[in-house]
Scaffold this motif. Sequence first.
Motif, PDB file in Angstrom:
ATOM      1  N   LEU A 190      -4.701  -4.441  -4.189  1.00  6.44           N
ATOM      2  CA  LEU A 190      -3.576  -5.368  -4.290  1.00  6.44           C
ATOM      3  C   LEU A 190      -4.034  -6.774  -3.932  1.00  6.44           C
ATOM      4  O   LEU A 190      -4.816  -6.973  -2.995  1.00  6.44           O
ATOM      5  N   ILE A 191      -3.545  -7.759  -4.678  1.00  6.28           N
ATOM      6  CA  ILE A 191      -3.964  -9.145  -4.526  1.00  6.28           C
ATOM      7  C   ILE A 191      -2.778  -9.999  -4.103  1.00  6.28           C
ATOM      8  O   ILE A 191      -1.691  -9.905  -4.686  1.00  6.28           O
ATOM      9  N   SER A 219       3.576  -8.945  -8.088  1.00  3.96           N
ATOM     10  CA  SER A 219       2.504  -8.303  -7.327  1.00  3.96           C
ATOM     11  C   SER A 219       1.339  -8.018  -8.266  1.00  3.96           C
ATOM     12  O   SER A 219       1.521  -7.426  -9.329  1.00  3.96           O
ATOM     13  N   LEU A 220       0.151  -8.486  -7.911  1.00  5.54           N
ATOM     14  CA  LEU A 220      -1.036  -8.324  -8.740  1.00  5.54           C
ATOM     15  C   LEU A 220      -1.939  -7.238  -8.193  1.00  5.54           C
ATOM     16  O   LEU A 220      -1.963  -6.965  -6.990  1.00  5.54           O
ATOM     17  N   ALA A 221      -2.721  -6.645  -9.080  1.00  3.13           N
ATOM     18  CA  ALA A 221      -3.703  -5.648  -8.666  1.00  3.13           C
ATOM     19  C   ALA A 221      -4.973  -5.863  -9.472  1.00  3.13           C
ATOM     20  O   ALA A 221      -4.925  -6.081 -10.694  1.00  3.13           O
ATOM     21  N   LEU A 222      -6.106  -5.823  -8.804  1.00  4.02           N
ATOM     22  CA  LEU A 222      -7.413  -5.961  -9.440  1.00  4.02           C
ATOM     23  C   LEU A 222      -8.021  -4.578  -9.577  1.00  4.02           C
ATOM     24  O   LEU A 222      -8.164  -3.855  -8.586  1.00  4.02           O
ATOM     25  N   LEU A 223      -8.339  -4.199 -10.800  1.00  4.60           N
ATOM     26  CA  LEU A 223      -8.903  -2.870 -11.052  1.00  4.60           C
ATOM     27  C   LEU A 223     -10.344  -3.020 -11.513  1.00  4.60           C
ATOM     28  O   LEU A 223     -10.635  -3.801 -12.423  1.00  4.60           O
ATOM     29  N   VAL A 224     -11.252  -2.280 -10.874  1.00  6.94           N
ATOM     30  CA  VAL A 224     -12.667  -2.289 -11.231  1.00  6.94           C
ATOM     31  C   VAL A 224     -13.082  -0.878 -11.613  1.00  6.94           C
ATOM     32  O   VAL A 224     -12.841   0.075 -10.865  1.00  6.94           O
ATOM     33  N   GLY A 225     -13.674  -0.744 -12.787  1.00  2.10           N
ATOM     34  CA  GLY A 225     -14.164   0.552 -13.252  1.00  2.10           C
ATOM     35  C   GLY A 225     -15.675   0.537 -13.391  1.00  2.10           C
ATOM     36  O   GLY A 225     -16.257  -0.438 -13.877  1.00  2.10           O
ATOM     37  N   SER A 235       1.502  -4.794 -10.647  1.00  7.15           N
ATOM     38  CA  SER A 235       1.666  -3.480 -10.022  1.00  7.15           C
ATOM     39  C   SER A 235       3.018  -3.421  -9.337  1.00  7.15           C
ATOM     40  O   SER A 235       3.793  -4.387  -9.348  1.00  7.15           O
ATOM     41  N   LEU A 236       3.290  -2.269  -8.737  1.00  9.12           N
ATOM     42  CA  LEU A 236       4.526  -2.056  -7.980  1.00  9.12           C
ATOM     43  C   LEU A 236       5.768  -2.371  -8.804  1.00  9.12           C
ATOM     44  O   LEU A 236       6.675  -3.079  -8.374  1.00  9.12           O
TER      45      LEU A 236
END
Length: 314
Positions: free
Chosen positions: A215-216, A226-232, A250-251
């Motif tokens: 969550l950022i 609400s932001l979310a940073l996803l790393v794959g 997100s959320l």
Amino acid sequence: MIRSFTFRVPISLEVHRIAQQLSQAQFTFEKAQKVYHNTLAVHAVDFYLRCMGLDTDFAQSDSHDKIMLAFTDVADLEVKNYGKLECLPVLSDAEVCYVPPDVWSDRIGYIVVHLNESLQQATIIGFAVTVAEKKGILPISELQTIADFPEYISQINLLELPTKNVEKTAVNLSNWLQNIFELDWQGLETLGIKSDGLAPILRDFEDSSMERIKLIDLGVQIRSHSLALLVGLKPEADNKVGIRVQLRPSLGENNLPPNVKLTLLSSSGEKKQEIESRTQDNYIQLKRWKSKPGTRFSLTITLNDLSLTEDFLV
């Protein structure tokens, strides 16, 4: 040449076992021998520091990371609340100690350790604060005596050290592939995000891959979003790691706020990729890239005058 004031450390069978494990993961005999000697020196310095009442952390030391050792020449030891010491082994009657360029910076000091012929005893013979002006060569005769080391380290204040010597802790992506994660990087299911809800370009990463999300918070200006940073991550056949990055709401939010930038920076600060959200974008993502172990990079998220940067180590 052993100096008059030194600190001797017996090398235990357990330390030899650790040195053997780390050296066996190397690709050449020369590198394996180097890692073996480095490991003995690191553990001798660890013993010395603990006798001084200082805490160390092998988990934050590249000298105990098999992947890092394969691509770098390091013998570092993290000293909690102070920084990294480089532990430099010398053999026989060496007159100089060679310091590899990999460790000319981001160190609070360099401790030289003499290993006897049987590798059963280590002798800490002196230290240096810097090496850059000597181009990687430390004459043994010019080392500061180890008797002065306790006073030197007691005067170190991390807040006063140059920025290059106080390295921000990077997210260690090689640990992710071993199912070891930082507390603020969570599984998708923890945040209620289902794999089938991911953008298609990320779904094809699920086979033999690892995804984590964070969550950022950029401040009050986007509190409604609400932001979310996803790393794959995905291991590749060429010993590199495939990386994909996505920024998403997100959320319960459906869209990103407009004008949010996601930027990929190299370790030197060079901009490699950048993408900016538009009205009604439900995600933005960077083009997939591959990195070799030991590579550092940063991701910056920016909105107007607000920004947040995450540092990563592959």
